[in-house]
Write an enzyme that holds these catalytic residues in place. Sequence first.
Site, PDB file in Angstrom:
ATOM      1  N   GLY A  12       0.850  -1.182   0.000  1.00 52.25           N
ATOM      2  CA  GLY A  12       0.000   0.000   0.000  1.00 52.25           C
ATOM      3  C   GLY A  12       0.880   1.224   0.000  1.00 52.25           C
ATOM      4  N   GLN A  32       3.181   9.872   1.337  1.00 51.19           N
ATOM      5  CA  GLN A  32       4.478   9.210   1.147  1.00 51.19           C
ATOM      6  C   GLN A  32       5.165   9.645  -0.148  1.00 51.19           C
ATOM      7  OE1 GLN A  32       2.871   5.047   2.214  1.00 51.19           O
ATOM      8  NE2 GLN A  32       5.024   4.943   2.799  1.00 51.19           N
ATOM      9  N   CYS A  89       7.603  -0.591   6.194  1.00 49.89           N
ATOM     10  CA  CYS A  89       7.009   0.579   5.544  1.00 49.89           C
ATOM     11  C   CYS A  89       7.991   1.108   4.514  1.00 49.89           C
ATOM     12  CB  CYS A  89       6.717   1.638   6.598  1.00 49.89           C
ATOM     13  SG  CYS A  89       6.028   3.162   5.933  1.00 49.89           S
ATOM     14  N   LEU A  90       7.470   1.502   3.356  1.00 49.23           N
ATOM     15  CA  LEU A  90       8.349   2.035   2.311  1.00 49.23           C
ATOM     16  C   LEU A  90       9.044   3.321   2.766  1.00 49.23           C
ATOM     17  CD1 LEU A  90       6.044   1.488  -0.810  1.00 49.23           C
ATOM     18  CD2 LEU A  90       8.002   0.087  -0.101  1.00 49.23           C
ATOM     19  N   HIS A 130      -2.533   0.482   8.947  1.00 47.95           N
ATOM     20  CA  HIS A 130      -1.194   1.024   8.663  1.00 47.95           C
ATOM     21  C   HIS A 130      -1.304   2.217   7.700  1.00 47.95           C
ATOM     22  CE1 HIS A 130       3.252   0.623   7.764  1.00 47.95           C
ATOM     23  NE2 HIS A 130       2.831   1.365   6.749  1.00 47.95           N
ATOM     24  N   GLU A 131      -2.082   2.037   6.629  1.00 50.30           N
ATOM     25  CA  GLU A 131      -2.205   3.123   5.633  1.00 50.30           C
ATOM     26  C   GLU A 131      -2.965   4.308   6.221  1.00 50.30           C
ATOM     27  OE1 GLU A 131      -0.311   3.042   3.172  1.00 50.30           O
ATOM     28  OE2 GLU A 131       0.178   0.930   3.406  1.00 50.30           O
ATOM     29  N   HIS A 151      -0.863   6.683   8.227  1.00 51.96           N
ATOM     30  CA  HIS A 151      -0.067   7.646   7.452  1.00 51.96           C
ATOM     31  C   HIS A 151      -0.795   8.984   7.320  1.00 51.96           C
ATOM     32  CE1 HIS A 151       3.530   5.627   6.110  1.00 51.96           C
ATOM     33  NE2 HIS A 151       2.855   4.554   5.748  1.00 51.96           N
TER      34      HIS A 151
HETATM   35 ZN    ZN Z   1       3.820   2.722   5.465  1.00 47.78          ZN
END
Ligand code: ZN
Length: 191
Positions: free
Chosen positions: A49, A54, A102-103, A144-145, A148
């Site tokens: 995701g 991000q 996480c990216l 999680h998303e 953000h």
């Molecule tokens: Zn993340």
Amino acid sequence: MSVREILQIGHPVLAARAIEVEVSGINSPRVQAWIDDMIDTMRDANGAGIAANQIGIPYRLFVIEVENNLRYPYKPAIPLTVAINPRITYLSEETFASNEGCLSVPQMRGSVDRYVEIAVSYYDRKGIHQSFDVRGYSACTWQHEYDHLEGILFPHRVTNPQSYCSWAVFKEYHQADFAEEVNKLVEKWGT
Ligand code: ZN
């Protein structure tokens, strides 16, 4: 459509609460281009995701997609979902110790408590309002998303500091046990 740079933890755009998207503007070329860039960037990075902030877009939307994911081989499939102005409510107190990466947090993993029964609602990329319940491990991905959009990254929520470790260490020492825990959750809930 393009693959964009992914901002890393500590960046002010990631740390700020994201802004609501104007629903009447969802069909605009500007918002549709954001969505295409988010999908391209998520897929390029093998993410499960990605949230708009991000990639430097400070608005409340994210995309999720899981299918034979290289970074998270134990994750159950989730079809491509574009969630604009999402809301989440918790349907029970039950939680799961979700080991996450996480990216925006390169190379690191950590364990976070997530609710396993949630209701989600959002506008899709056509501006249509959607709502349904999500149970099991996929609920962790949604939370999680969503975090953000509130400026929260998984290291801010790590419950057991000892679980914070490098991706390589997780893979070598912890992934097999964790995948078994995920499998039990997926068997219970189907997702
Ligand atoms: Zn993340």
